[in-house]
Design an enzyme around this catalytic site. Structure first.
Site, mmCIF file in Angstrom:
data_model
loop_
_atom_site.group_PDB
_atom_site.id
_atom_site.type_symbol
_atom_site.label_atom_id
_atom_site.label_comp_id
_atom_site.label_asym_id
_atom_site.label_seq_id
_atom_site.Cartn_x
_atom_site.Cartn_y
_atom_site.Cartn_z
ATOM 1 N N GLU A 219 0.392 2.244 8.918
ATOM 2 C CA GLU A 219 -0.850 2.619 9.594
ATOM 3 C C GLU A 219 -0.516 3.133 10.983
ATOM 4 O O GLU A 219 0.381 2.594 11.637
ATOM 5 C CB GLU A 219 -1.818 1.435 9.718
ATOM 6 C CG GLU A 219 -2.757 1.275 8.530
ATOM 7 C CD GLU A 219 -2.103 0.599 7.342
ATOM 8 O OE1 GLU A 219 -1.201 -0.241 7.585
ATOM 9 O OE2 GLU A 219 -2.450 0.910 6.191
ATOM 10 N N CYS B 221 0.863 -1.184 0.000
ATOM 11 C CA CYS B 221 0.000 0.000 0.000
ATOM 12 C C CYS B 221 0.897 1.231 0.000
ATOM 13 O O CYS B 221 1.718 1.400 0.896
ATOM 14 C CB CYS B 221 -0.893 -0.012 1.239
ATOM 15 S SG CYS B 221 -1.636 1.579 1.621
HETATM 16 FE FE1 SF4 Z 1 -4.558 1.007 -2.103
HETATM 17 FE FE2 SF4 Z 1 -5.727 2.682 -0.346
HETATM 18 FE FE3 SF4 Z 1 -3.209 1.945 -0.026
HETATM 19 FE FE4 SF4 Z 1 -3.838 3.521 -2.064
HETATM 20 S S1 SF4 Z 1 -4.020 4.023 0.100
HETATM 21 S S2 SF4 Z 1 -2.475 1.781 -2.124
HETATM 22 S S3 SF4 Z 1 -5.874 2.730 -2.586
HETATM 23 S S4 SF4 Z 1 -4.991 0.607 0.044
HETATM 24 FE FE FE Z 2 -6.472 1.416 2.028
#
Ligand code: SF4
Ligand code: FE
Length: 491
Positions: free
Chosen positions: A258, A100
């Site tokens: 995160e 991500c």
């Molecule tokens: Fe995927 Fe959301 Fe991460 Fe972008 S922010 S890479 S859309 S999970």
């Molecule tokens: Fe996401």
């Protein structure tokens, strides 16, 4: 052209004064911390591509707001072609990082707030939309990472925000002055916060009534504003970046990120406030953001899926089983699942529509179908990769053992695969597979596929609402000759 280089991006982050904690310690320089840096690198890829002639068309877009080409992650979609390019861009970055890469939450937040501020102004004659455009220009001119923040802690899920014993479990306005507002609360599971320049906050659920007005708030502040505290989230195998050889990390350069973000009475000047008390628009903002982000998954997860498929094909070769028909068939299945997700991402983009504000929204039914597939298909793709790899990807001794004299020589002898394949390459690939399906990269590929942009039930509710079941019932009744028939002639 307002496009930062990777170096400029990294230095701009280093200049910020984040208050960050990780494993009980304050981290003074998150950008260069070995555990955090891979997640910064993933965002940095969004800057790198904008300067790369091969990817420029996808990674940049013409902005009518500043009359310049800007990074697509700060762009307000001007057409369905923009929506499509976004999905293609996310797939590309997923392929290049395997994780991500975080910057999309801001792009989706910017587009959602752009549309909703216009709607609020239409009803109340407020000035939110122009304020937001001024903010957007600042973001585009400076090529900033904006972190879209939505998910509140929520406490007892059976209670409304104002019914919680602790009223701060949903982020809220605690004070209004002539200069601005003061907000208190937290955002959880916050993707890409400690590597962003700005945080764009939105409500987490539909709201109603006088008592929920303090929760109907949207605003943007610099990510290092006084009162914002970050606690970096743990990820499986994250400490390998601290203690082990890069080869044991599987995907040593990149990771997602995160964090828990706490707003401890943070001041927001009025020019940065885009909703304040208009409860009936909170639901729209949540829905718009969710639709955009459910579309996003039709790109990013597919790109990471491409890496899993590539890893499956490679490890089959390294193990000497690539000619087996059941292996070939499993790889076909992985491709089929992955392209099914992509098809939904493409379809909801091509069938997008112009909002009353003028930017483009995805087809929301198809975006929800896209995300519903994402809650399942990556798990099956990962399962097939684990099946093809064999068990070694979870039982592999460390790289340090491989390099350790006598035991290293013994391991090299017994870890051999197909003739001609270097043992160390086989080990590295096994580690990548571990990382993608169980380690740091898997956080983004699996549980985030489940819960990011809303858990599966949230999409099912939207699918029910958007599918127009009454119309479908009429099709069936008409053909069965039930009820009143319209006189239709084919010839
Ligand atoms: Fe995927 Fe959301 Fe991460 Fe972008 S922010 S890479 S859309 S999970
Ligand atoms: Fe996401």
């Amino acid at each position: 052209m307002p496009l930062k280089t990777v170096k400029e991006y990294l230095n701009s982050l280093r200049a910020m004064k984040f208050e960050v904690y990780f494993r009980g310690e304050r981290i003074e320089n998150p950008v260069d911390h070995p555990v955090i840096r891979p997640s910064v690198n993933a965002v940095a890829m969004t800057y790198a591509l904008a300067h790369n002639s091969k990817y420029k068309d996808l990674a940049t877009a013409y902005s009518p707001f500043v009359d310049k080409y800007v990074n697509r992650f700060t762009h307000i979609h001007q057409s369905t072609d923009d929506l499509l390019k976004k999905v293609e861009l996310l797939r590309t970055i997923g392929q290049l990082t395997g994780v991500c890469f975080q910057r999309c939450v801001g792009m989706d937040g910017l587009n959602a707030v752009y549309a909703v501020t216009y709607e609020i102004d239409e009803k109340y004659g407020t000035q939110y939309h122009q304020r937001f455009i001024n903010y957007l220009k600042y973001v585009q001119e400076n090529d900033l990472v904006v972190d879209g923040a939505m998910t509140d802690p929520k406490g007892d899920r059976g209670l409304r925000p104002s019914e919680q014993e602790d009223k701060d479990l949903y982020l809220r306005v605690v004070k209004e002055t002539e200069e601005g507002i003061v907000v208190r609360g937290a955002k959880f599971h916050q993707t890409g916060a400690i590597n962003s320049h700005e945080i764009l906050v939105m409500p987490t659920i539909s709201l109603k009534g006088e008592e929920e007005k303090p929760y109907a708030v949207s605003f943007a502040v610099p990510s290092d504003s006084p009162g914002i505290v970050y606690v970096y989230g743990r990820q499986p195998s994250d400490l390998r970046s601290l203690y082990d050889a890069p080869e044991d990390c599987g995907n040593p350069k990149f990771a997602g990120q995160e964090a828990v973000v706490i707003f401890n009475d943070v001041f927001v000047p009025w020019e940065r406030v885009f909703m304040c008390g208009e409860v009936e628009f909170a639901g729209n903002l949540v829905e718009y953001f969710a639709s955009y982000h459910r579309q996003s998954y039709g790109g990013c997860k597919v790109g990471v899926g491409d890496v899993l498929i590539g890893a499956a094909a490679n490890i089959a070769e390294f193990n000497g089983v690539d000619k087996a028909s059941h292996i070939k068939d499993k790889i076909v299945e992985m491709i089929h699942l992955n392209e099914t997700i992509f098809s939904c991402g493409v379809a909801c983009s091509c069938l997008g529509y112009k909002t009353s504000a003028g930017n483009y929204m995805v087809d929301r039914l198809l975006a929800n179908v896209c995300k519903q597939n994402v809650t399942r298909m990556p798990y099956e793709i990962a399962r097939l990769l684990q099946d093809i790899a064999g068990g070694l990807f979870v039982t592999m001794p460390s790289w340090k053992d491989l390099e350790n004299g006598k035991v290293g020589e013994l391991l090299q002898k017994y870890l051999v695969g197909k003739k001609g394949v270097k043992v160390k390459d086989r080990v590295k690939l096994m580690r990548l597979i571990e990382n993608l399906t169980l380690g740091r990269s898997a956080v983004g590929y699996l549980p985030e596929s489940m819960h990011g942009a809303g858990s599966p039930q949230a999409q099912r509710i939207m699918i029910t609402r958007l599918a127009d079941i009454e119309k479908k019932k009429k099709f069936a009744l008409r053909l069965a000759g039930i009820g009143e028939q319209e006189n239709e002639r084919l010839e």
